[in-house]
Design a protein around this motif. Structure first.
Motif, mmCIF file in Angstrom:
data_model
loop_
_atom_site.group_PDB
_atom_site.id
_atom_site.type_symbol
_atom_site.label_atom_id
_atom_site.label_comp_id
_atom_site.label_asym_id
_atom_site.label_seq_id
_atom_site.Cartn_x
_atom_site.Cartn_y
_atom_site.Cartn_z
ATOM 1 N N MET A 174 -1.199 23.564 7.083
ATOM 2 C CA MET A 174 -0.852 23.468 8.728
ATOM 3 C C MET A 174 -2.389 23.388 9.229
ATOM 4 N N GLN A 175 -3.217 23.553 8.715
ATOM 5 C CA GLN A 175 -4.741 23.495 9.315
ATOM 6 C C GLN A 175 -5.324 22.245 9.256
ATOM 7 N N GLY A 176 -4.645 21.102 8.287
ATOM 8 C CA GLY A 176 -5.147 19.841 8.472
ATOM 9 C C GLY A 176 -5.518 19.534 7.161
ATOM 10 N N ASN A 177 -5.831 20.633 5.828
ATOM 11 C CA ASN A 177 -6.444 20.604 4.787
ATOM 12 C C ASN A 177 -5.830 19.845 3.918
ATOM 13 N N GLU A 178 -6.413 18.680 3.043
ATOM 14 C CA GLU A 178 -5.434 17.904 2.166
ATOM 15 C C GLU A 178 -5.232 18.825 0.863
ATOM 16 N N LEU A 179 -4.032 18.810 0.445
ATOM 17 C CA LEU A 179 -3.471 19.570 -0.764
ATOM 18 C C LEU A 179 -3.399 18.525 -1.755
ATOM 19 N N GLY A 180 -2.905 17.216 -1.446
ATOM 20 C CA GLY A 180 -2.543 16.418 -2.478
ATOM 21 C C GLY A 180 -2.445 15.104 -1.916
ATOM 22 N N LEU A 181 -2.608 13.848 -2.721
ATOM 23 C CA LEU A 181 -2.696 12.732 -2.125
ATOM 24 C C LEU A 181 -1.996 11.688 -3.102
ATOM 25 N N ARG A 182 -1.036 10.915 -2.726
ATOM 26 C CA ARG A 182 -0.189 9.774 -3.296
ATOM 27 C C ARG A 182 -0.360 8.456 -3.066
ATOM 28 N N VAL A 183 -1.249 7.792 -3.862
ATOM 29 C CA VAL A 183 -1.591 6.424 -3.573
ATOM 30 C C VAL A 183 -0.413 5.482 -3.763
ATOM 31 N N LEU A 184 -0.223 4.622 -2.960
ATOM 32 C CA LEU A 184 0.895 3.666 -3.245
ATOM 33 C C LEU A 184 0.176 2.402 -3.405
ATOM 34 N N ALA A 185 0.166 1.675 -4.666
ATOM 35 C CA ALA A 185 -0.796 0.743 -5.071
ATOM 36 C C ALA A 185 -0.061 -0.631 -4.429
ATOM 37 N N HIS A 186 0.965 -0.718 -4.154
ATOM 38 C CA HIS A 186 1.624 -2.206 -4.218
ATOM 39 C C HIS A 186 2.547 -2.128 -2.891
ATOM 40 N N PRO A 187 2.807 -3.313 -2.194
ATOM 41 C CA PRO A 187 3.703 -3.397 -0.918
ATOM 42 C C PRO A 187 5.244 -3.217 -1.550
ATOM 43 N N HIS A 188 5.943 -2.693 -0.419
ATOM 44 C CA HIS A 188 7.361 -2.528 -0.989
ATOM 45 C C HIS A 188 8.360 -3.317 0.176
ATOM 46 N N ILE A 189 7.971 -4.681 0.073
ATOM 47 C CA ILE A 189 8.844 -5.226 0.953
ATOM 48 C C ILE A 189 10.066 -5.242 0.698
ATOM 49 N N GLN A 190 10.642 -5.593 -0.291
ATOM 50 C CA GLN A 190 12.040 -5.679 -0.315
ATOM 51 C C GLN A 190 12.808 -4.205 -0.952
ATOM 52 N N GLU A 191 11.882 -3.363 -0.772
ATOM 53 C CA GLU A 191 12.679 -1.757 -1.111
ATOM 54 C C GLU A 191 12.271 -1.042 0.046
ATOM 55 N N GLN A 192 13.087 -0.900 1.124
ATOM 56 C CA GLN A 192 12.803 -0.216 2.567
ATOM 57 C C GLN A 192 14.131 0.717 2.634
ATOM 58 N N PRO A 193 13.935 1.759 3.081
ATOM 59 C CA PRO A 193 12.764 2.867 2.651
ATOM 60 C C PRO A 193 12.787 3.041 1.283
ATOM 61 N N PHE A 194 11.587 3.512 0.810
ATOM 62 C CA PHE A 194 11.378 3.748 -0.488
ATOM 63 C C PHE A 194 11.005 5.343 -0.780
ATOM 64 N N THR A 195 11.221 5.892 -2.010
ATOM 65 C CA THR A 195 10.668 7.096 -2.155
ATOM 66 C C THR A 195 9.745 7.091 -3.591
ATOM 67 N N ARG A 196 8.676 8.187 -3.157
ATOM 68 C CA ARG A 196 7.924 8.231 -4.337
ATOM 69 C C ARG A 196 7.546 9.632 -4.584
ATOM 70 N N SER A 197 7.114 10.210 -5.624
ATOM 71 C CA SER A 197 6.946 11.542 -5.868
ATOM 72 C C SER A 197 5.235 11.686 -6.293
ATOM 73 N N LEU A 198 5.033 13.187 -6.030
ATOM 74 C CA LEU A 198 3.749 13.556 -6.285
ATOM 75 C C LEU A 198 3.791 14.949 -6.959
ATOM 76 N N SER A 199 3.460 15.173 -8.179
ATOM 77 C CA SER A 199 3.595 16.538 -8.912
ATOM 78 C C SER A 199 2.399 17.081 -8.937
ATOM 79 N N GLY A 200 2.400 18.379 -9.399
ATOM 80 C CA GLY A 200 1.176 19.203 -9.765
ATOM 81 C C GLY A 200 0.458 19.510 -8.106
#
Length: 118
Positions: free
Chosen positions: A61-87
Motif C-alpha cells: 500500500m506504500q507502492g513498494n513492488e512485491l512481485g512482477l509478472r512479465v507478459l511476453a507477447h500480445p493477446h490480441i485474440q484473447e481478451q480479457p486474459f488471466t495470468r498468474s504469479l506464484s511465490g
C-alpha cells in the motif's frame, strides 16, 4: 481560421493517439504456505508486437513492488486474459496489496486495483 489556432490544431493532430490503458478486471489472491499466488485478469486493446499489455505487478500500500509478472507477447485474440504469479512474499501483517498493469508503449497505468488479503 486564425493562423495560431490552425498551427495548434496541426500540432495536436501530429501527436500519437494513446490507446486505452490496461485495465485490471479481476484478481484472486491465494495463500500458499509462506507465499501468495495472484491470478490477475486484465484487458487491453493489444494491436500486436508493437503495442500490448506487457506486465503487471503486486505493490504494497506504500507502492513498494512485491512481485512482477512479465507478459511476453500480445493477446490480441484473447481478451480479457488471466495470468498468474506464484511465490510472492507478503510482509507479515499486510492486509491489502495493489495490482498495477503496464503497457509496452504507455508504461504503468495510473489505476491501481486494491486486493484484500484474507
Amino acid at each position: 481560421m486564425q493562423r495560431p489556432l490552425f498551427s495548434l490544431l496541426l500540432a495536436l493532430m501530429a501527436l500519437p493517439a494513446l490507446a486505452d490503458a490496461p485495465k485490471i478486471e479481476a484478481v484472486t489472491a491465494v495463500p500458499s504456505g509462506t507465499t501468495w499466488r495472484f491470478d490477475v485478469t486484465l484487458s487491453h486493446p493489444d494491436t500486436g508486437w508493437d503495442h500490448y499489455a506487457d506486465g503487471w505487478r503486486v505493490l504494497d500500500m506504500q507502492g513498494n513492488e512485491l512481485g512482477l509478472r512479465v507478459l511476453a507477447h500480445p493477446h490480441i485474440q484473447e481478451q480479457p486474459f488471466t495470468r498468474s504469479l506464484s511465490g510472492v512474499v507478503i510482509p507479515t501483517g499486510t492486509t491489502q496489496v495493489q495490482i498495477q498493469a503496464r503497457c509496452l508503449v504507455d508504461g504503468w497505468a495510473d489505476a491501481l486495483f486494491v486486493v484484500d488479503l484474507k
